[in-house]
Design a protein around this motif. Structure first.
Motif, PDB file in Angstrom:
ATOM      1  N   ASN B 158     -10.084  -6.020  -2.746  1.00  0.00           N
ATOM      2  CA  ASN B 158      -9.936  -5.195  -3.945  1.00  0.00           C
ATOM      3  C   ASN B 158      -8.485  -4.830  -4.213  1.00  0.00           C
ATOM      4  O   ASN B 158      -8.079  -4.660  -5.353  1.00  0.00           O
ATOM      5  N   LEU B 159      -7.678  -4.705  -3.129  1.00  0.00           N
ATOM      6  CA  LEU B 159      -6.255  -4.431  -3.318  1.00  0.00           C
ATOM      7  C   LEU B 159      -5.585  -5.635  -3.958  1.00  0.00           C
ATOM      8  O   LEU B 159      -4.687  -5.497  -4.795  1.00  0.00           O
ATOM      9  N   ALA B 162      -6.513  -5.570  -7.547  1.00  0.00           N
ATOM     10  CA  ALA B 162      -5.736  -4.543  -8.254  1.00  0.00           C
ATOM     11  C   ALA B 162      -4.327  -5.033  -8.527  1.00  0.00           C
ATOM     12  O   ALA B 162      -3.794  -4.864  -9.623  1.00  0.00           O
ATOM     13  N   ALA B 163      -3.721  -5.685  -7.525  1.00  0.00           N
ATOM     14  CA  ALA B 163      -2.340  -6.142  -7.697  1.00  0.00           C
ATOM     15  C   ALA B 163      -2.259  -7.292  -8.689  1.00  0.00           C
ATOM     16  O   ALA B 163      -1.327  -7.364  -9.489  1.00  0.00           O
ATOM     17  N   GLN B 172       4.149 -12.675  -4.640  1.00  0.00           N
ATOM     18  CA  GLN B 172       4.214 -11.213  -4.617  1.00  0.00           C
ATOM     19  C   GLN B 172       3.001 -10.609  -3.925  1.00  0.00           C
ATOM     20  O   GLN B 172       3.121  -9.607  -3.222  1.00  0.00           O
ATOM     21  N   HIS B 176       3.749  -8.121  -1.083  1.00  0.00           N
ATOM     22  CA  HIS B 176       3.541  -6.704  -1.367  1.00  0.00           C
ATOM     23  C   HIS B 176       2.150  -6.198  -1.025  1.00  0.00           C
ATOM     24  O   HIS B 176       1.912  -4.995  -1.021  1.00  0.00           O
ATOM     25  N   VAL B 177       1.201  -7.095  -0.796  1.00  0.00           N
ATOM     26  CA  VAL B 177      -0.163  -6.636  -0.508  1.00  0.00           C
ATOM     27  C   VAL B 177      -0.663  -7.189   0.833  1.00  0.00           C
ATOM     28  O   VAL B 177      -0.993  -6.423   1.737  1.00  0.00           O
ATOM     29  N   PRO B 180       1.686  -6.188   4.118  1.00  0.00           N
ATOM     30  CA  PRO B 180       1.501  -4.806   4.574  1.00  0.00           C
ATOM     31  C   PRO B 180       0.070  -4.509   5.014  1.00  0.00           C
ATOM     32  O   PRO B 180      -0.148  -3.749   5.960  1.00  0.00           O
ATOM     33  N   ALA B 181      -0.911  -5.128   4.349  1.00  0.00           N
ATOM     34  CA  ALA B 181      -2.298  -4.874   4.730  1.00  0.00           C
ATOM     35  C   ALA B 181      -2.600  -5.442   6.114  1.00  0.00           C
ATOM     36  O   ALA B 181      -3.421  -4.912   6.855  1.00  0.00           O
ATOM     37  N   HIS B 256       3.365   4.576   9.539  1.00  0.00           N
ATOM     38  CA  HIS B 256       3.242   6.039   9.453  1.00  0.00           C
ATOM     39  C   HIS B 256       2.160   6.467   8.471  1.00  0.00           C
ATOM     40  O   HIS B 256       1.548   7.508   8.619  1.00  0.00           O
ATOM     41  N   TRP B 257       1.888   5.586   7.474  1.00  0.00           N
ATOM     42  CA  TRP B 257       0.879   5.914   6.464  1.00  0.00           C
ATOM     43  C   TRP B 257      -0.511   5.973   7.042  1.00  0.00           C
ATOM     44  O   TRP B 257      -1.420   6.532   6.454  1.00  0.00           O
TER      45      TRP B 257
END
Lengths: 261, 268
Positions: B158-159, B162-163, B172, B176-177, B180-181, B256-257
């Protein structure tokens, strides 16, 4: 010119296991004018999300055409904003970075992204939460971020797939009110999928009542009720009774079909 | 709870082991040469590090050089494994055709123990740093690769939707998705990989290299210096612990998130 045109949409799914075709959507045509707020109302499995996903570009119709702003849809893109049932925020980015994600993709500098995000963060009332991470937000706040993120694209149309379905009743009412305020201010076109008759009647300028399996438009109802809408007014309840009757008839017909088959 | 009492908690088990060991060793149950007490190990270790009385003979004062040559091999092999493992892992996880063409080969190579490459490594690279670096790479590569693939495959679809709705290109999306995921998984692989890296440096040094902690360990065994064998083992353990700590530090900075939503945040 209409903002969104759905022409004779048919969707057939191939059921590979049972070796037969499943007609999910049968000849749906809808035309959504500029600044309209169209609610697609139907029970689960009626294909309302499939229709929305076709406008978004995630799915393609088996037959028929989808155009947005006169151009045929050939995939997802930033000319349409989408708000999902789950907010679908990037959990590693703070609120403002999520809102400005589109600008990150366009390679904007951090300071510019931050400044641009603020306008939309203010619009959805999230001041003070700019640096929070998604895991620290409530469901309603997450959806606000999702809405701000869609608004930042400054799209012609915003597609919403039951965005408030997972929220509690009070939060849902607040969000509906704010969404209407934003829609009036931004002057955009919204297609909103819901299974709640009340929600459709509170939000929409038009409600398309869909039948299930296969999905068809049973009736397109124009609403000219004054805003903010009074859910206890007789006119509101006339519409509600009418729609509930449609749904009941539909259910009855379906059961008879199942019994006959 | 105060920081002091917490660090005390950490020290309880090691201290208990050391004291028990010292007692057993001095009790005369075994010959002292076969199980030297921690005090003797510490004494030899001290001389190995600082060279104060030459109890460790040729090794006296050479610890830092030994540790550095082992650490360099770990760093080199691990860096190659990390970069190639993550890049290839993302490619295999993302593109079906890469998975189809490369994965079977990799899955066949994976069960071959890295140690069994030693003969080939020596023929190919000779007796020096290179075979050790190659072995470290082999040991660290597979856990990093497997975890990266897993991280990419379990990235929330789903991310990605969304992107792409916000106009992201494939490149990208990956940057960007997907990356990091997959990062939590990638770090899990990196942590397993660093342990494997130390194991294989030491193994390589026992066989194919003439320097480093593993070499000292094996050499001391030939001279029946079990105090030095134990000191070398402890050195490897400590360095492994330190490098893992470094990666953990890096991880908590990068992830950290996650803190608000996972068990990592649980206190007590």
């Amino acid at each position: 010119m209409a903002a969104i045109e759905l022409k004779n949409i048919t969707k057939v799914y191939r059921d590979a296991k049972r070796k037969r075709d499943l007609l999910a959507i049968d000849d749906v045509s809808l035309s959504v004018g500029n600044n309209e707020f169209l609610c697609l109302l139907g029970s689960s499995g009626c294909g309302k999300s499939t229709l929305l996903n076709m406008i978004a570009g995630f799915e393609t119709p088996t037959k028929g055409s989808v155009t947005v702003g006169g151009k045929p849809v050939d995939g997802p893109g930033a000319d349409r904003g989408m708000v999902f049932q789950q907010a679908n925020l990037m959990p590693w980015l703070p609120v403002w970075e999520n809102v400005a994600f589109h600008l990150r993709l366009k390679g904007w500098r951090k300071a510019d992204r931050r400044a641009a995000a603020q306008e939309y963060i203010d619009m959805v009332g999230l001041q003070g939460f700019e640096n929070h991470f998604p895991a620290e937000l409530s469901g309603g706040m997450s959806q606000r971020v999702g809405i701000a993120r869609a608004l930042l694209l400054n799209p012609q149309v915003i597609l919403m797939d039951e965005p408030f379905a997972a929220l509690d009743a009070q939060t849902k009412m607040d969000m509906q009110e704010e969404l209407v305020a934003i829609w009036q201010k931004q002057r955009c076109t919204i297609v909103f999928v819901t299974h709640s008759v009340d929600e459709a009647l509170v939000l929409g300028t038009q409600v398309a009542v869909l039948t299930s399996r296969p999905g068809r438009v049973r009736e397109l109802i124009g609403l000219d009720l004054p805003r903010p809408r009074d859910i206890t007014s007789p006119r509101f309840n006339d519409h509600k009774r009418h729609i509930l009757n449609l749904i009941r008839e539909e259910g009855l017909q379906q059961r008879q079909q199942v019994a006959a088959a | 709870m105060t920081a002091l009492s917490k660090s005390w908690e950490r020290a309880v088990v090691p201290l208990f082991i050391l004291v028990a060991w010292e007692i057993v060793s001095r009790s005369g149950l075994f010959p002292v040469a076969l199980l030297p007490p921690p005090s003797a190990v510490l004494h030899s270790w001290g001389d190995w590090v600082f060279g104060y009385d030459e109890t460790t003979q040729a090794n006296s004062g050479r610890w830092l050089a030994d540790a550095l040559s082992s650490a360099t091999r770990v760093a080199a092999g691990y860096a190659i494994a990390a970069v190639s493992g993550v890049l290839l892992g993302i490619a295999i996880g993302w593109w079906r055709w890469v998975e189809r063409t490369i994965e079977p080969t990799i899955q066949m190579l994976r069960p071959v123990p890295p140690v069994s490459w030693i003969p080939l490594a020596i023929i190919w690279f000779g007796i020096a740093n290179k075979p050790a670096i190659f072995l470290v790479f082999l040991g660290a590569f597979f856990p990093i690769l497997m975890n990266t693939i897993h991280g990419v495959k379990t990235a929330d679809r789903n991310l990605i939707r969304a992107a792409s709705m916000m106009g992201a290109t494939e490149q990208q999306l990956l940057r960007h998705v997907v990356f990091p995921a997959a990062l939590p998984s990638i770090f899990a692989g990196l942590r397993i990989g660093i342990g494997a890296a130390w194991m294989l440096t030491v193994t390589a040094e026992m066989v194919a290299v003439k320097s480093g902690l593993g070499y000292v360990l094996w050499d001391s065994y030939y001279f029946l210096r079990y105090d030095l064998v134990l000191a070398a083992m402890a050195s490897i353990g400590l360095l492994g612990f330190a490098t893992d700590g470094l990666i953990k530090l890096l991880m908590s900075a990068a992830l950290h998130w996650q803190r608000a939503s996972t068990l990592q945040s649980r206190e007590g």
